[in-house]
Design a protein around this motif. Structure first.
Motif, PDB file in Angstrom:
ATOM      1  N   SER A 557      45.776  49.218  86.452  1.00 32.24           N
ATOM      2  CA  SER A 557      46.916  48.755  85.657  1.00 32.24           C
ATOM      3  C   SER A 557      47.909  49.891  85.484  1.00 32.24           C
ATOM      4  O   SER A 557      47.548  51.078  85.539  1.00 32.24           O
ATOM      5  N   LEU A 558      49.153  49.537  85.273  1.00 31.51           N
ATOM      6  CA  LEU A 558      50.200  50.523  85.050  1.00 31.51           C
ATOM      7  C   LEU A 558      50.096  51.099  83.647  1.00 31.51           C
ATOM      8  O   LEU A 558      49.874  50.363  82.678  1.00 31.51           O
ATOM      9  N   GLN A 559      50.242  52.405  83.534  1.00 33.05           N
ATOM     10  CA  GLN A 559      50.318  53.025  82.217  1.00 33.05           C
ATOM     11  C   GLN A 559      51.597  52.565  81.521  1.00 33.05           C
ATOM     12  O   GLN A 559      52.655  52.484  82.149  1.00 33.05           O
ATOM     13  N   GLY A 560      51.474  52.264  80.237  1.00 35.01           N
ATOM     14  CA  GLY A 560      52.613  51.697  79.512  1.00 35.01           C
ATOM     15  C   GLY A 560      53.804  52.616  79.400  1.00 35.01           C
ATOM     16  O   GLY A 560      54.924  52.249  79.745  1.00 35.01           O
ATOM     17  N   LYS A 561      53.607  53.817  78.941  1.00 29.85           N
ATOM     18  CA  LYS A 561      54.709  54.760  78.746  1.00 29.85           C
ATOM     19  C   LYS A 561      54.315  56.128  79.305  1.00 29.85           C
ATOM     20  O   LYS A 561      54.004  57.069  78.554  1.00 29.85           O
ATOM     21  N   PRO A 562      54.319  56.249  80.641  1.00 27.47           N
ATOM     22  CA  PRO A 562      53.947  57.535  81.222  1.00 27.47           C
ATOM     23  C   PRO A 562      55.024  58.580  80.975  1.00 27.47           C
ATOM     24  O   PRO A 562      56.177  58.251  80.661  1.00 27.47           O
TER      25      PRO A 562
END
Length: 579
Positions: A557-562
């Motif tokens: 999954s994509l990290q929310g706020k990288p």
């Protein structure tokens, strides 16, 4: 020139007839048929479909002596042209052989055209006999006169399949180059315009990937390209050629008019199109040194299919997200699927990716119930190696795998390469030696470090709850009557219980088992339980041990706020397809 005339001999019995005219034959002229087709690494013995071979010079019958399973020698005399004729049985619906029935014809030159030994460099001209009413012809070979196609040599002749029939046809231009798409067997309502538009996006992105410049794009290494797709009730596959590809998909996977969604089947088809088109560069031009000149009568070994098939498998889906045909979340599901295919194969700890390539001739195309325990796919493991190299380069801020691929193309002139060239390109782009990674990931059998590499590009990896078949350590076949074991995975509960491929699971404890979920319902894995199975119609009483801890499937999954730097690396990875 050598002339070849192919005609329909009998639609009902699926036979072509081929006539070959060879001027100035050698006194003892040898003729042979390939044993395999480039791109599919298995000796397929195409000569088994050839029959009725005859030869003559003028009115004189020429004696033919068979030398081996696919070679003949003609006893020629004088200067007259040698004329040969033969039949080919064509009822193989795959992309590798030949097909003929009342609805469609298809053939690869490897299965129908004899090679005149010593004359391979001559021009070959192909003509076709009368076709059924309404049938068309599609091929990547140039048509030099109405109904006549020319190949500069034998290698080119057998690298251009022909599609025959009353198929759908469409065209588009990608980066100034003509492309054609033909589809046989499509259902009513097939949305050909959407297929053309989506394929064009893929083609333009890949041409720019290899040949892009700041001010535009250089032309690709072909003047026109042809996609030949056979839509069937159930099928999947593709085979690359120098300026065309033969594809098979399920009819249900084709896009339909009025449906703008992208079902999983259609995404799979787009991935197949992307894969075979990428091969135009990566294996048809860039190729293993061992394939610089094919020996078509026997196996041609290479340890580099992890690169040519595996890296192509990495880029096929990557181009779908880079062109906007799928979103990032869906792309990560495809990456996770590939990771799970590798992780679900105990053979990854037994066979390296390089060894899998070398053994392709005897293992990859001949899977059995133990293949998962003894082998690994150079497609999926190679794709994971490509991902790991790309992530490593990007995380260090030292280029990307895109640059490595283009550096290989530049340095080789789009020609044969070896592992040393791959290492040199990695070193030039990454500014360090990548031999340790290649040794461990390609020639070794340790796990790949995806969990360590993905977070640097803003992607999280987690393990999901194990599925029943993972807990059991067996693959079950539910397509047949009863609950049958398809294969037993090394190190699992099924192996410990003594289960074998082909066993039918009948009962667990005091309960009759009909469906896989019955095993969990009746207490499997909680404690040791009696297991009743049928093997060769005899009943066996086994014990299924208590469950042990196993890891579930990978999910990404994509990290929310990288962090900003991480976000930029991720955007560059997933959105930049050009040079």
């Amino acid at each position: 020139m050598i002339r070849l005339h192919l005609e329909i001999d009998d639609l009902r019995s699926h036979h072509y007839r081929i006539t070959m005219t060879l001027p100035h034959p050698a006194p003892r002229q040898r003729l042979s048929l390939p044993a395999w087709i480039p791109g599919s690494y298995l000796v397929r013995e195409f000569a088994r479909h050839l029959s009725g071979l005859k030869a003559s010079q003028g009115r004189r019958e020429v004696a033919l002596t068979q030398i081996d399973k696919h070679t003949w020698e003609a006893d020629c005399s004088g200067r007259g042209a040698l004329t040969l004729s033969w039949r080919v049985y064509a009822f193989d619906s795959s992309v590798r052989c030949a097909w003929l029935d009342v609805q469609r014809g298809f053939f690869n030159g490897t299965g129908v055209f004899l090679r005149a030994e010593g004359r391979e460099a001559d021009e070959h001209r192909v003509t076709l006999g009368v076709l059924p009413e309404g049938w068309q012809v599609a091929t990547g070979l140039p048509e030099v006169a109405p109904g006549e196609w020319s190949a500069p040599d034998y290698d080119a002749l057998i690298d251009h399949p022909f599609e025959l029939g009353a198929f759908w046809r469409g065209r588009f231009t990608a980066c100034g180059t003509e492309h054609e798409f033909v589809v046989a067997g499509a259902l009513p309502g097939f949305d050909g315009e959407r297929l053309l538009a989506d394929t064009k996006k893929i083609c333009e992105a890949q041409i720019r990937f290899w040949h892009g410049r700041d001010d535009g794009c250089d032309p690709p290494p072909f003047e026109r390209y042809v996609f030949m797709l056979n839509a069937t009730d159930d099928g999947y596959g593709g085979l690359e050629h120098r300026n065309s590809t033969a594809l098979i998909c399920t009819r249900r996977d084709l896009p339909r008019r009025g449906d703008a969604s992208s079902a999983d089947g259609y995404v799979t088809l787009l991935g197949l199109i992307s894969h075979e088109y990428f091969h135009t560069w990566n294996v048809k031009r860039l190729k293993p040194r061992e394939f610089a000149a094919y020996e078509l009568q026997r196996e041609n070994y290479t340890r580099l299919l992890w690169f040519f098939e595996g890296f192509t498998s990495y880029y096929d889906d990557l181009f779908l997200v880079r062109t906007g045909l799928i979103d990032e979340a869906r792309y990560l599901r495809l990456v996770a699927r590939t990771a799970n295919q590798v992780l679900g194969t105990p053979g990854r700890r037994v066979q390296s990716a390089a060894a899998a390539s070398f053994d392709a001739w005897v293992k990859y195309y001949r899977p059995d119930e133990n293949s998962a325990n003894a082998t690994v796919s150079y497609y999926t493991k190679g794709a994971q190696i490509a991902l790991c190299l790309d992530l490593t380069l990007r995380a260090a801020g030292r280029g990307s795998l895109d640059e490595v691929m283009r550096e290989l193309w530049r340095a080789s002139g789009g020609g044969p390469i070896g592992e040393d060239d791959i290492l040199a390109a990695l070193r030039r782009v990454g500014r360090r030696d990548f031999a340790p990674e290649i040794a461990a990931w390609v020639h070794g059998t340790d796990e790949l470090p995806l969990a360590e590499l993905l977070p640097a590009l803003g992607v999280d990896l987690r393990r999901e709850r194990p599925l029943l078949q993972q807990r059991l350590g067996a693959r079950l076949n539910e397509a047949t009557a009863g609950l049958k074991v398809q294969s037993v995975l090394a190190g699992g509960l099924a192996e410990a219980a003594g289960l074998s491929a082909g066993d039918e699971i009948l009962a667990l404890g005091d309960w009759r088992v009909v469906k896989p979920e019955d095993l969990t319902l009746y207490g499997a894995f909680e404690q040791p339980l009696p297991l009743l199975v049928a093997r060769d119609r005899r009943l066996l009483h086994l014990t299924l041990p208590q469950g042990r801890e196993v890891e579930g499937a990978v999910a990404l999954s994509l990290q929310g706020k990288p962090a900003t730097a991480v976000r930029r690396r991720r955007e560059a990875w997933l959105t930049r397809a050009g040079a």
